[in-house]
Design a protein around this motif. Structure first.
Motif, short mmCIF file in Angstrom:
data_model
loop_
_atom_site.label_atom_id
_atom_site.label_comp_id
_atom_site.label_asym_id
_atom_site.label_seq_id
_atom_site.Cartn_x
_atom_site.Cartn_y
_atom_site.Cartn_z
N ALA A 115 -22.94 40.93 54.89
CA ALA A 115 -22.26 40.61 53.64
C ALA A 115 -21.58 39.25 53.74
N ARG A 116 -20.93 39.00 54.86
CA ARG A 116 -20.29 37.70 55.04
C ARG A 116 -21.32 36.58 55.10
N MET A 117 -22.41 36.84 55.82
CA MET A 117 -23.45 35.83 55.99
C MET A 117 -24.11 35.48 54.66
N SER A 118 -24.27 36.46 53.78
CA SER A 118 -24.99 36.21 52.53
C SER A 118 -24.07 35.95 51.35
N ALA A 119 -22.77 35.77 51.61
CA ALA A 119 -21.82 35.47 50.52
C ALA A 119 -22.28 34.21 49.78
N GLY A 120 -22.25 34.27 48.48
CA GLY A 120 -22.66 33.12 47.67
C GLY A 120 -24.15 33.04 47.42
N LEU A 121 -24.91 33.95 47.97
CA LEU A 121 -26.35 33.98 47.75
C LEU A 121 -26.69 35.13 46.80
N SER A 122 -27.67 34.90 45.96
CA SER A 122 -28.12 35.96 45.07
C SER A 122 -29.06 36.90 45.83
N ASP A 123 -29.29 38.07 45.25
CA ASP A 123 -30.25 39.00 45.84
C ASP A 123 -31.62 38.35 45.95
N GLU A 124 -31.96 37.52 44.96
CA GLU A 124 -33.24 36.80 44.97
C GLU A 124 -33.30 35.81 46.13
N ASP A 125 -32.20 35.10 46.38
CA ASP A 125 -32.14 34.17 47.51
C ASP A 125 -32.37 34.90 48.83
N VAL A 126 -31.71 36.03 48.99
CA VAL A 126 -31.84 36.80 50.22
C VAL A 126 -33.26 37.31 50.38
N ALA A 127 -33.84 37.83 49.30
CA ALA A 127 -35.22 38.33 49.36
C ALA A 127 -36.19 37.19 49.70
N HIS A 128 -35.94 36.01 49.15
CA HIS A 128 -36.79 34.86 49.45
C HIS A 128 -36.67 34.46 50.92
N PHE A 129 -35.46 34.45 51.45
CA PHE A 129 -35.25 34.14 52.86
C PHE A 129 -35.98 35.14 53.74
N ILE A 130 -35.88 36.42 53.41
CA ILE A 130 -36.55 37.46 54.21
C ILE A 130 -38.06 37.26 54.18
N ARG A 131 -38.62 36.97 53.02
CA ARG A 131 -40.07 36.73 52.94
C ARG A 131 -40.48 35.52 53.79
N MET A 132 -39.71 34.45 53.71
CA MET A 132 -40.03 33.25 54.50
C MET A 132 -39.93 33.54 55.99
N ALA A 133 -38.86 34.20 56.41
CA ALA A 133 -38.68 34.51 57.83
C ALA A 133 -39.79 35.43 58.33
N ASP A 134 -40.16 36.43 57.52
CA ASP A 134 -41.25 37.32 57.91
C ASP A 134 -42.58 36.57 58.03
N THR A 135 -42.83 35.66 57.11
CA THR A 135 -44.07 34.86 57.16
C THR A 135 -44.09 33.97 58.38
N MET A 136 -42.97 33.33 58.68
CA MET A 136 -42.91 32.45 59.85
C MET A 136 -43.10 33.25 61.14
N THR A 137 -42.49 34.42 61.20
CA THR A 137 -42.65 35.28 62.38
C THR A 137 -44.10 35.69 62.54
N ALA A 138 -44.73 36.10 61.45
CA ALA A 138 -46.14 36.50 61.50
C ALA A 138 -47.01 35.32 61.92
N ASN A 139 -46.71 34.13 61.43
CA ASN A 139 -47.48 32.94 61.81
C ASN A 139 -47.40 32.70 63.31
N LEU A 140 -46.21 32.83 63.86
CA LEU A 140 -46.05 32.62 65.31
C LEU A 140 -46.70 33.73 66.11
N ASP A 141 -46.60 34.97 65.64
CA ASP A 141 -47.23 36.07 66.35
C ASP A 141 -48.75 35.92 66.36
N GLN A 142 -49.33 35.48 65.25
CA GLN A 142 -50.78 35.29 65.18
C GLN A 142 -51.23 34.15 66.08
N ARG A 143 -50.51 33.06 66.01
CA ARG A 143 -50.93 31.89 66.78
C ARG A 143 -50.66 32.08 68.27
#
Length: 146
Positions: A115-143
């Motif tokens: 909650a403290r970390m995401s203060a000032g961020l919308s639910d959409e911002d947080v969801a977008h960050f999670i999608r980006m982080a998941d994609t980056m993780t998957a990219n590294l795991d594949q490569r």
């Protein structure tokens, strides 16, 4: 603040998150190393089929490291080991009542930290960050496996 590469803000975020969480844990009289905390959480997620082998795979650790970790968690009264009912060569891992109480306290601390970390961020911002982080993780795991 030095931000030339993608890894710089990622490193700062990770360090800040774990520093805040460790401080919150210390304030709650939780003196476990983060590796043990993570292991207890993973065992709870793997149950009822939690085995040392499954834990090793989930944590990406070798058998000797998992054996030491389980010995430490067993001595702390957080995780129990029991014979597998269908295969005497295997063990099932369980969370003790003390381990469940710890997980409940940790969940509250993690929620406060997030909650403290995401203060000032919308639910959409947080969801977008999670999608980006998941994609980056998957990219590294594949490569990494190529």
């Amino acid at each position: 603040m030095y931000t030339r590469y993608l890894v710089d803000p990622l490193h700062r975020l990770t360090r800040a998150y774990f520093r805040h969480l460790r401080h919150a844990m210390a304030g709650a009289d939780i003196a476990l190393p983060m590796g043990q905390v993570r292991a207890v959480k993973v065992v709870s997620l793997l149950m009822p089929e939690a085995t040392p082998h499954a834990l090793a795979q989930a944590l990406d650790r070798d058998k000797a490291q998992i054996t030491r970790l389980l010995n430490e968690l067993g001595s702390a009264g957080l995780v129990g080991r029991h014979p597998h009912p269908d295969d005497g060569r295997r063990q099932l891992l369980t969370i003790t009542a003390e381990g469940l109480a710890l997980l409940k306290r940790l969940q509250q601390l993690e929620q406060q930290t997030m909650a403290r970390m995401s203060a000032g961020l919308s639910d959409e911002d947080v969801a977008h960050f999670i999608r980006m982080a998941d994609t980056m993780t998957a990219n590294l795991d594949q490569r990494g496996s190529q």
